[in-house]
Design a protein around this motif. Structure first.
Motif, PDB file in Angstrom:
ATOM      1  N   TRP A 367       7.074   0.275   6.404  1.00 21.57           N
ATOM      2  CA  TRP A 367       5.982  -0.360   5.678  1.00 21.57           C
ATOM      3  C   TRP A 367       4.731   0.511   5.814  1.00 21.57           C
ATOM      4  CZ3 TRP A 367       9.679  -2.854   8.410  1.00 21.57           C
ATOM      5  CH2 TRP A 367      10.352  -3.907   7.783  1.00 21.57           C
ATOM      6  N   SER A 369       0.768   0.493   4.496  1.00 22.55           N
ATOM      7  CA  SER A 369      -0.216  -0.358   3.840  1.00 22.55           C
ATOM      8  C   SER A 369      -1.643   0.078   4.178  1.00 22.55           C
ATOM      9  CB  SER A 369      -0.005  -1.824   4.247  1.00 22.55           C
ATOM     10  OG  SER A 369      -0.117  -1.992   5.645  1.00 22.55           O
ATOM     11  N   SER A 418       2.024  -0.478   0.056  1.00 28.93           N
ATOM     12  CA  SER A 418       1.106  -1.532  -0.346  1.00 28.93           C
ATOM     13  C   SER A 418      -0.328  -1.055  -0.168  1.00 28.93           C
ATOM     14  CB  SER A 418       1.349  -2.797   0.488  1.00 28.93           C
ATOM     15  OG  SER A 418       0.386  -3.780   0.210  1.00 28.93           O
ATOM     16  N   ASP A 419      -1.083  -1.047  -1.265  1.00 31.55           N
ATOM     17  CA  ASP A 419      -2.485  -0.629  -1.225  1.00 31.55           C
ATOM     18  C   ASP A 419      -2.617   0.785  -0.668  1.00 31.55           C
ATOM     19  OD1 ASP A 419      -5.205  -0.767  -1.559  1.00 31.55           O
ATOM     20  OD2 ASP A 419      -5.578  -1.990   0.222  1.00 31.55           O
TER      21      ASP A 419
END
Length: 439
Positions: A367, A369, A418-419
């Motif tokens: 992940w 972000s 994400s972002d």
């Protein structure tokens, strides 16, 4: 109560090295006096070996349990510049780096309850030891500090400078605390700032380090993993990889938390032995498994980066380098459960970032972000590299400029962005993401 007070006073005695014959004179070797103070302190139940303000020269020192080596402000221990003043010391711990006797300025094996602290300095004068062969670290070029199979180790507030190779190596140690120290290591090859190797239950905080080779480095040169480690509030400068898990990865890494760190170029660019030719550093964050180990549950957050060629490098390879002769690495390792968040990068080079596994051996569950990367850009389209480089030494620049200005992702599963924002100072024709064999 009186008996307890008497016991504390006895076991917390000070042993001033001047009382054992140490000389405030760098032309005189004080090894014997320092070692006698250390031995007497340990034999007496523990206490402080006090190095008062002044300049002292020493060869190899062997620390003992329950010894607190305390360097007063204004005190400097200088390593001898003669190889003959260093002892060949052998450990029974089996790993790639310990198959032969090694030399170091300060050594400890199998000790407990040891502290090095104070406002003073330990200077290895490592430039005096030329590189004679490819693997001569600890052989003809001394480490400055090395702990092996030891517990309850604290190193705080001191300044460490100019090792012959790695500055500090903690091998198979438990419950280590490193805080508030300053490291400058730019005078020889293999000048890492900090190496934690197969250690458990470690906290590193408020470290300021400037190294020619890798900065804060976790290794696993045996089947023993680096496990339960927190690194926080550090400032790291490196010509190579500022924060790195690898390259040796026979065991691997589990439960690693890295947060609140700054990566920046060195304020002193007068010398370079390894790393990116621009001296901006090769990578800020490198996460690697190449020797059959396991990486899982790694968190990297709140990192600010200035000027690095390839900011993020995640690599699962198959170099299969063994930790001991006759023991083969027969499996590709695994990487899963990596979280990278709240990372700001300014002034990166053109290379781009990468997340790469191997056919049939993907990097999994990553992940990313709230990441902003501002890089140089200015590239035309770049072909996807044909060579998997399965056996190559893992390095963020191993394929040269990547086909993506943001992230090149190959052989991976469940990678979540994400972002994430990528921008270039110069117009760049590469896409932000290139994905090959990704699900």
């Amino acid at each position: 109560m009186l008996a307890l007070a008497s016991w504390v006073a006895t076991t917390a005695a000070d042993y001033n090295i001047l009382d054992f014959g140490a000389r405030n004179d760098t032309t005189v070797l004080s090894t014997q006096a320092l070692q006698q103070a250390i031995d007497r302190c340990s034999e007496g139940g523990g206490g402080r070996v006090v190095v008062p303000a002044g300049s002292y020269t020493t060869g190899t020192l062997v620390l003992r349990s329950h010894v607190h080596l305390y360097l007063e402000t204004g005190a400097t221990l200088y390593g001898s510049t003669r190889l003959s003043d260093y002892r060949q010391l052998k450990t029974d711990y089996l790993s790639l780096r310990t198959q032969t006797s090694t030399i170091q300025l300060i050594f400890a094996d199998g000790v407990s309850d040891v502290t090095i602290s104070g406002g003073g300095t330990i200077d290895g004068r490592g430039a005096a030891f030329p590189k004679l062969s490819w693997n001569d670290e600890g052989i003809t070029r001394p480490h400055l500090l090395r702990f092996v199979q030891s517990t309850d180790i604290t190193v705080s507030d001191v300044t460490l400078r100019n090792s012959g190779c790695w500055m500090q190596h903690y091998l198979a140690c438990d419950r280590v605390r490193i805080s508030g120290i300053k490291v400058f290591n730019r005078n020889n090859y293999n000048n890492d700032a900090l190496d934690l190797d197969g250690c458990h239950d470690v906290v590193v905080s408020d470290l300021i380090c400037d190294s020619d080779d890798d900065g804060i480095t976790l290794k696993s040169t045996s089947p023993r993993l680096c496990e339960n480690i927190t690194i926080q509030n550090c400032i790291v400068s490196s010509h190579c990889n500022a924060i790195k898990l690898g390259t040796e990865t026979n065991g691997g890494f589990r439960n690693i938390n890295i947060t609140g760190c700054v990566v920046k170029p060195s304020s002193d660019q007068s010398s370079q032995f390894f790393g990116d030719p621009s001296k901006r550093g090769t990578s800020a964050i490198s996460l690697e498994i190449t020797d059959g180990g396991t990486m899982e549950n790694v968190n990297v957050s709140n990192i600010v980066v200035e000027g690095t060629e390839s900011p993020i490098f995640i690599r699962l390879g198959n170099r299969a380098r063994s930790y001991a002769e006759g023991i083969a690495v027969e499996r590709v390792g695994t990487m899963r459960g990596l979280h990278l968040s709240d990372i700001t990068v300014n002034g990166a080079g053109r290379t781009g970032c990468s997340i790469t596994g191997l056919p049939g051996h993907p990097v999994e569950d990553v992940w990313l972000s709230r990441i902003t990367i501002r890089q140089q850009g200015g590239c035309q389209a770049v072909d996807i590299p044909d060579d998997e480089k399965e056996k190559d030494y893992p390095e963020a620049t191993m394929w040269g400029v990547l086909p993506a200005k943001g992230f090149f992702v190959r052989h991976a599963r469940h990678i979540v962005f994400s972002d994430v924002e990528i921008s270039c100072a110069e117009n760049d024709l590469r896409p932000e993401y290139v994905k090959v064999d990704v699900k």
